[in-house]
Motif scaffolding. Sequence first.
Motif, PDB file in Angstrom:
ATOM      1  N   ALA A 154      -6.817  57.109 -16.179  1.00 43.26           N
ATOM      2  CA  ALA A 154      -5.888  56.158 -16.449  1.00 43.26           C
ATOM      3  C   ALA A 154      -4.577  56.445 -15.774  1.00 43.26           C
ATOM      4  O   ALA A 154      -3.922  55.364 -15.508  1.00 43.26           O
TER       5      ALA A 154
ATOM      6  N   PHE B 223      -6.276  60.453 -20.083  1.00 43.91           N
ATOM      7  CA  PHE B 223      -5.045  60.089 -19.999  1.00 43.91           C
ATOM      8  C   PHE B 223      -4.101  60.961 -19.572  1.00 43.91           C
ATOM      9  O   PHE B 223      -3.091  60.707 -19.161  1.00 43.91           O
TER      10      PHE B 223
ATOM     11  N   SER C 120       0.084  55.896 -24.416  1.00 44.46           N
ATOM     12  CA  SER C 120      -0.879  55.021 -23.972  1.00 44.46           C
ATOM     13  C   SER C 120      -2.293  55.382 -24.637  1.00 44.46           C
ATOM     14  O   SER C 120      -3.054  54.114 -25.256  1.00 44.46           O
ATOM     15  N   ALA C 121      -2.606  56.413 -24.950  1.00 45.11           N
ATOM     16  CA  ALA C 121      -3.758  56.853 -25.488  1.00 45.11           C
ATOM     17  C   ALA C 121      -3.908  56.462 -26.963  1.00 45.11           C
ATOM     18  O   ALA C 121      -5.115  55.842 -27.437  1.00 45.11           O
TER      19      ALA C 121
ATOM     20  N   GLY D 153      -3.247  51.354 -20.587  1.00 48.75           N
ATOM     21  CA  GLY D 153      -4.422  51.835 -21.412  1.00 48.75           C
ATOM     22  C   GLY D 153      -5.459  51.026 -21.678  1.00 48.75           C
ATOM     23  O   GLY D 153      -6.748  51.415 -21.570  1.00 48.75           O
TER      24      GLY D 153
END
Length: 365
Positions: free
Chosen positions: A285, A262, A209-210, A186
């Motif tokens: 991503a 994402f 991840s975000a 990320g």
Amino acid sequence: MLAWQVTSPGPMASGPLRAVELPVPEPGPGQVRLKVAACGVCRTDLHLAEGDLTPRHPRTVPGHEVVGYVDALGPGIEPIGAPETLADRPVSAASPAPATAATPAISAAIQLGDRLGIAWLGGTDQTCAYCRRGAENLCPASIYTGWDVDGGYAQYAVVNAAYAYHLPAGYSDGELAPLLCAGIVGYRALSRAELPPDGRLGIYGFGASAHLAAQVAIAQGARVHVMTRSERARQLALDLGAASATGAYDAPPEPLDAAVLFAPVGDLVPVALEALDRGGTLSVAGIHLTDIPRLNYQRHLFQERSVRSTTANTRADGHEFLAVASRHHLEVTVTPYPLTSADRALTDLAGDRVDGAAVLFPDTM
Ligand SMILES: [Zn+2]
Ligand SMILES: [Zn+2]
């Protein structure tokens, strides 16, 4: 030791993973062995289990967000570093090798008992054109943890020492695990969005991840707008300091200098491009993306807007991100599972039933 292997890739309901008893692995030259304390469950593990990601070997042990404690050193492990770098360095008894090696890609010296992380990138050749220009994430000879070599769904794991990370203090083992893939990848996606200082950032999708990348951007002064379908994720985004949180296809309240996609949803590419201000960059991503619909040059790209992908990460990305995580404490939401329930964790991930990141704990069996 207990470990999980992908024995027959297929839908989670078909039981693609098998719990097995394996010998504790011995670290080879340049490797160290960790007693695993926590291993994050990444969507890539699910792709491997379900056969979307073709196994490189039969019976792979998945897991590439591994936190553990060094319990054995392989031959030639001291000192840690790229052999050519260390050979070039003048050495005398009065000046021991510095703890930090010459390039940011090389871990500091490793000792028994150290808490280390093992991530997705487990090895590269360091000789190809990509490696030589600092793009080892693109190395065609890359070795990936939990795909080419056994990963962390186990009580012990070995790693090439030069690819292991020392980890920041102030986090539990479980909190650190998701940083090692969700966090680092990320972070690279965020870097590739080239957000200007104090800029306006859009984040599409708000999973493991975000939610880490958003916190990094906010800590660095960005105004962050989150677009995601889940009401719970929108609330989490606001709690973490996002300026707004709206539906996945909604326009943000102001034009964006940069955006990171994402969600693995190609339909969102034109939506995000249209939300960009002049000169803005959309960084994608994911490792997978559904098809991107037809773009219109004037609406989506003209005025020097651009779209770019992100592929894995370099070790330099990893060290940078972990340094940021050391300076700014990141809130990491963890859903714990005992290692014995790895299959249940993956099934829950497949069914979108995991809050934050699922993490396996070998010692709570
Ligand atoms: Zn991953
Ligand atoms: Zn290479």
